[in-house]
Design a protein around this motif. Sequence first.
Motif, PDB file in Angstrom:
ATOM      1  N   ALA A   3       5.189  -3.155   5.074  1.00  0.00           N
ATOM      2  CA  ALA A   3       5.906  -3.485   4.097  1.00  0.00           C
ATOM      3  C   ALA A   3       4.851  -4.132   2.802  1.00  0.00           C
ATOM      4  CB  ALA A   3       6.631  -4.836   4.532  1.00  0.00           C
ATOM      5  N   GLY A   4       5.537  -4.084   1.686  1.00  0.00           N
ATOM      6  CA  GLY A   4       4.912  -4.656   0.569  1.00  0.00           C
ATOM      7  C   GLY A   4       6.028  -5.209  -0.243  1.00  0.00           C
ATOM      8  N   GLY A   5       5.488  -5.937  -1.567  1.00  0.00           N
ATOM      9  CA  GLY A   5       6.253  -6.453  -2.382  1.00  0.00           C
ATOM     10  C   GLY A   5       5.442  -6.714  -3.513  1.00  0.00           C
ATOM     11  N   VAL A  32      11.360  -8.192  -9.579  1.00  0.00           N
ATOM     12  CA  VAL A  32      11.273  -8.110  -8.088  1.00  0.00           C
ATOM     13  C   VAL A  32      11.185  -7.094  -7.120  1.00  0.00           C
ATOM     14  CG1 VAL A  32      11.696  -9.691  -5.950  1.00  0.00           C
ATOM     15  CG2 VAL A  32      11.956 -10.511  -8.187  1.00  0.00           C
ATOM     16  N   TYR A  33      10.130  -6.659  -6.566  1.00  0.00           N
ATOM     17  CA  TYR A  33      10.211  -5.322  -5.787  1.00  0.00           C
ATOM     18  C   TYR A  33       9.908  -5.505  -4.159  1.00  0.00           C
ATOM     19  CZ  TYR A  33       8.619  -0.829  -4.370  1.00  0.00           C
ATOM     20  OH  TYR A  33       8.500   0.324  -3.619  1.00  0.00           O
ATOM     21  N   GLY A  34      10.452  -4.680  -3.384  1.00  0.00           N
ATOM     22  CA  GLY A  34      10.068  -4.729  -2.098  1.00  0.00           C
ATOM     23  C   GLY A  34      10.190  -3.087  -1.546  1.00  0.00           C
ATOM     24  N   ALA A  55       9.159   7.504   7.082  1.00  0.00           N
ATOM     25  CA  ALA A  55      10.451   7.442   5.948  1.00  0.00           C
ATOM     26  C   ALA A  55      10.030   5.797   5.281  1.00  0.00           C
ATOM     27  CB  ALA A  55      11.539   7.658   6.839  1.00  0.00           C
ATOM     28  N   GLY A  56      10.649   5.907   4.345  1.00  0.00           N
ATOM     29  CA  GLY A  56      10.639   4.663   3.780  1.00  0.00           C
ATOM     30  C   GLY A  56      11.862   4.308   2.652  1.00  0.00           C
ATOM     31  N   VAL A  57      12.174   3.067   2.365  1.00  0.00           N
ATOM     32  CA  VAL A  57      13.018   2.642   1.428  1.00  0.00           C
ATOM     33  C   VAL A  57      12.392   1.594   0.463  1.00  0.00           C
ATOM     34  CG1 VAL A  57      14.117   1.068   2.961  1.00  0.00           C
ATOM     35  CG2 VAL A  57      15.322   2.004   0.954  1.00  0.00           C
ATOM     36  N   GLY A  58      12.772   1.561  -0.725  1.00  0.00           N
ATOM     37  CA  GLY A  58      12.270   0.594  -1.756  1.00  0.00           C
ATOM     38  C   GLY A  58      13.166   0.181  -2.553  1.00  0.00           C
ATOM     39  N   ALA A  59      13.387  -1.074  -2.885  1.00  0.00           N
ATOM     40  CA  ALA A  59      14.365  -1.530  -4.013  1.00  0.00           C
ATOM     41  C   ALA A  59      13.670  -2.974  -4.670  1.00  0.00           C
ATOM     42  CB  ALA A  59      15.538  -2.212  -3.129  1.00  0.00           C
ATOM     43  N   GLY A  60      14.347  -3.004  -5.844  1.00  0.00           N
ATOM     44  CA  GLY A  60      13.882  -4.005  -6.770  1.00  0.00           C
ATOM     45  C   GLY A  60      15.097  -4.674  -7.451  1.00  0.00           C
TER      46      GLY A  60
END
Length: 102
Positions: A3-5, A32-34, A55-60
């Motif tokens: 995980a990251g942000g 803001v992003y994660g 697989a991954g998902v990102g949102a901000g």
Amino acid sequence: MDAGGSYTHLTKTLGTDATLRMQPATRTSDFVYGNLRGGYGLSLMDNTLDVEASAGVGAGYVNGYEIDGPSSGIALSSAVPVYMTGGTGSRLTRMPPENGPR
């Protein structure tokens, strides 16, 4: 699984054409992003073939702002960007025979 942000704060001074009669204005934006990513690996053929999938998902989120003048205005809406990723990979490892020539 990983995980990251991140967080970014921007300050900008905006100016317009004099005919719009709007004063330059300073506005701030916050972003803001994660993200979250996971995967699985499998070894086959006596550990000489590795197969992986992820697989991954990102949102901000970025906030909006407005600048108003006597006869016009400028607005930037807030936004919520979302993206998804996926991938596969493989690796073939060739080992020399244990009793072969050196």
